[in-house]
Design a protein around this motif. Structure first.
Motif, PDB file in Angstrom:
ATOM      1  N   HIS A 156       0.811  -1.228   0.000  1.00 63.53           N
ATOM      2  CA  HIS A 156       0.000   0.000   0.000  1.00 63.53           C
ATOM      3  C   HIS A 156       0.844   1.278   0.000  1.00 63.53           C
ATOM      4  N   ILE A 157       2.172   1.167  -0.145  1.00 59.12           N
ATOM      5  CA  ILE A 157       3.042   2.338  -0.164  1.00 59.12           C
ATOM      6  C   ILE A 157       3.459   2.613  -1.607  1.00 59.12           C
ATOM      7  N   THR A 158       3.217   3.828  -2.090  1.00 53.62           N
ATOM      8  CA  THR A 158       3.532   4.184  -3.471  1.00 53.62           C
ATOM      9  C   THR A 158       4.875   4.900  -3.559  1.00 53.62           C
ATOM     10  N   SER A 159       5.457   4.820  -4.739  1.00 55.42           N
ATOM     11  CA  SER A 159       6.652   5.602  -5.056  1.00 55.42           C
ATOM     12  C   SER A 159       6.654   5.880  -6.557  1.00 55.42           C
ATOM     13  N   HIS A 160       7.661   6.623  -7.015  1.00 47.10           N
ATOM     14  CA  HIS A 160       7.708   7.140  -8.389  1.00 47.10           C
ATOM     15  C   HIS A 160       6.453   8.003  -8.606  1.00 47.10           C
ATOM     16  N   GLY A 161       6.119   8.352  -9.833  1.00 45.57           N
ATOM     17  CA  GLY A 161       4.981   9.254  -9.996  1.00 45.57           C
ATOM     18  C   GLY A 161       4.844   9.783 -11.402  1.00 45.57           C
ATOM     19  N   LEU A 162       5.014  11.106 -11.577  1.00 39.30           N
ATOM     20  CA  LEU A 162       4.786  11.700 -12.891  1.00 39.30           C
ATOM     21  C   LEU A 162       5.955  12.569 -13.322  1.00 39.30           C
ATOM     22  N   ALA A 163       6.022  12.786 -14.638  1.00 36.56           N
ATOM     23  CA  ALA A 163       7.012  13.668 -15.252  1.00 36.56           C
ATOM     24  C   ALA A 163       6.284  14.559 -16.234  1.00 36.56           C
ATOM     25  N   LEU A 164       6.250  15.851 -15.936  1.00 34.34           N
ATOM     26  CA  LEU A 164       5.520  16.821 -16.753  1.00 34.34           C
ATOM     27  C   LEU A 164       6.517  17.667 -17.540  1.00 34.34           C
ATOM     28  N   ASN A 165       6.364  17.684 -18.859  1.00 34.33           N
ATOM     29  CA  ASN A 165       7.262  18.460 -19.707  1.00 34.33           C
ATOM     30  C   ASN A 165       6.893  19.934 -19.672  1.00 34.33           C
TER      31      ASN A 165
END
Length: 231
Positions: free
Chosen positions: A162-171
């Motif tokens: 239930h633990i998240t990591s990484h995510g998003l990359a917005l240009n």
């Protein structure tokens, strides 16, 4: 009920390895061993924000780069790293906002798919606040945020216990020519774009961070507690 708190850690421009090292420290904090520091009961984790200091290609759990391709990309002057996130290969570099939420989804009452949709909603909202009303999320395998057939924001997450990591990359003002050396996220026939490309002016990462934080608080229904960046 008081909203859950999330620690905000802004790193400015850093090497990708430094972001990953900080992410690992927060993962350990959310999954503490006996005798180590744990989060308070009102906190759900941390939101790590940065701009990559140099070009780096990353491969996800599904791969996306052969050893020969990795060698070719390194010859261009970029780092190449395998990661534990979902998805295939993508690019990170200067002019891009990287957002890695390290969160205990149970404390926020979210499922993994809801978390991914929330990240997409944050990026869509940021685009709308900058006047790009056509930004939208698409169903898998087109995870991320798109303007027509051009991806402006890539999303790849990891979740364990239930633990998240990484995510998003917005240009924002990313040099999009770096994407020409791979098939981004394994999607043939699609392109990439940036806020600068769409708005026809230079848009910095620093410019959009306040808008992103506004969207994050609204979407995740949380408060943000600023924390000093580690030295």
């Amino acid at each position: 009920m008081q909203p859950r708190a999330v620690r905000l850690v802004q790193l400015s421009r850093v090497r990708y390895a430094e972001l990953l090292a900080l992410q690992e420290r927060w993962l350990r904090r959310l999954q503490p061993e006996p005798g180590t520091e744990a989060l308070s009961g009102t906190e759900a984790g941390a939101l790590l924000l940065c701009e990559p200091a140099g070009p780096v290609y990353t491969a996800g759990l599904r791969g996306g780069l052969t050893p020969e391709e990795a060698a070719r990309l390194r010859a261009l002057g970029a780092e190449v790293r395998a990661t534990g996130r979902g998805g295939l290969a993508t690019f990170h570099g200067p002019g891009q906002l990287l957002c890695h939420p390290v969160l205990d989804l149970r404390r926020l009452g979210l499922r993994l798919r809801t978390h991914v949709a929330a990240l997409e909603a944050c990026a869509v909202r940021l685009c709308e606040l900058r006047g790009l009303s056509g930004a939208r999320a698409r169903p898998p395998p087109y995870t991320g945020v798109w303007l027509g057939e051009r991806k402006i924001c890539a999303i790849g997450v990891r979740c364990g216990r239930h633990i998240t990591s990484h995510g998003l990359a917005l240009n924002c003002s990313t040099d999009l020519t770096w994407f020409e050396h791979i098939v981004p996220c394994g999607l043939v026939g699609t392109g990439v774009t940036s806020l600068s490309e769409e708005l026809q002016r230079h848009v910095t990462v620093d410019e959009v961070i306040p808008l992103f934080l506004e969207a994050f608080k609204e979407t995740y229904k949380c408060s943000l507690i600023s924390e000093d960046s580690p030295n």
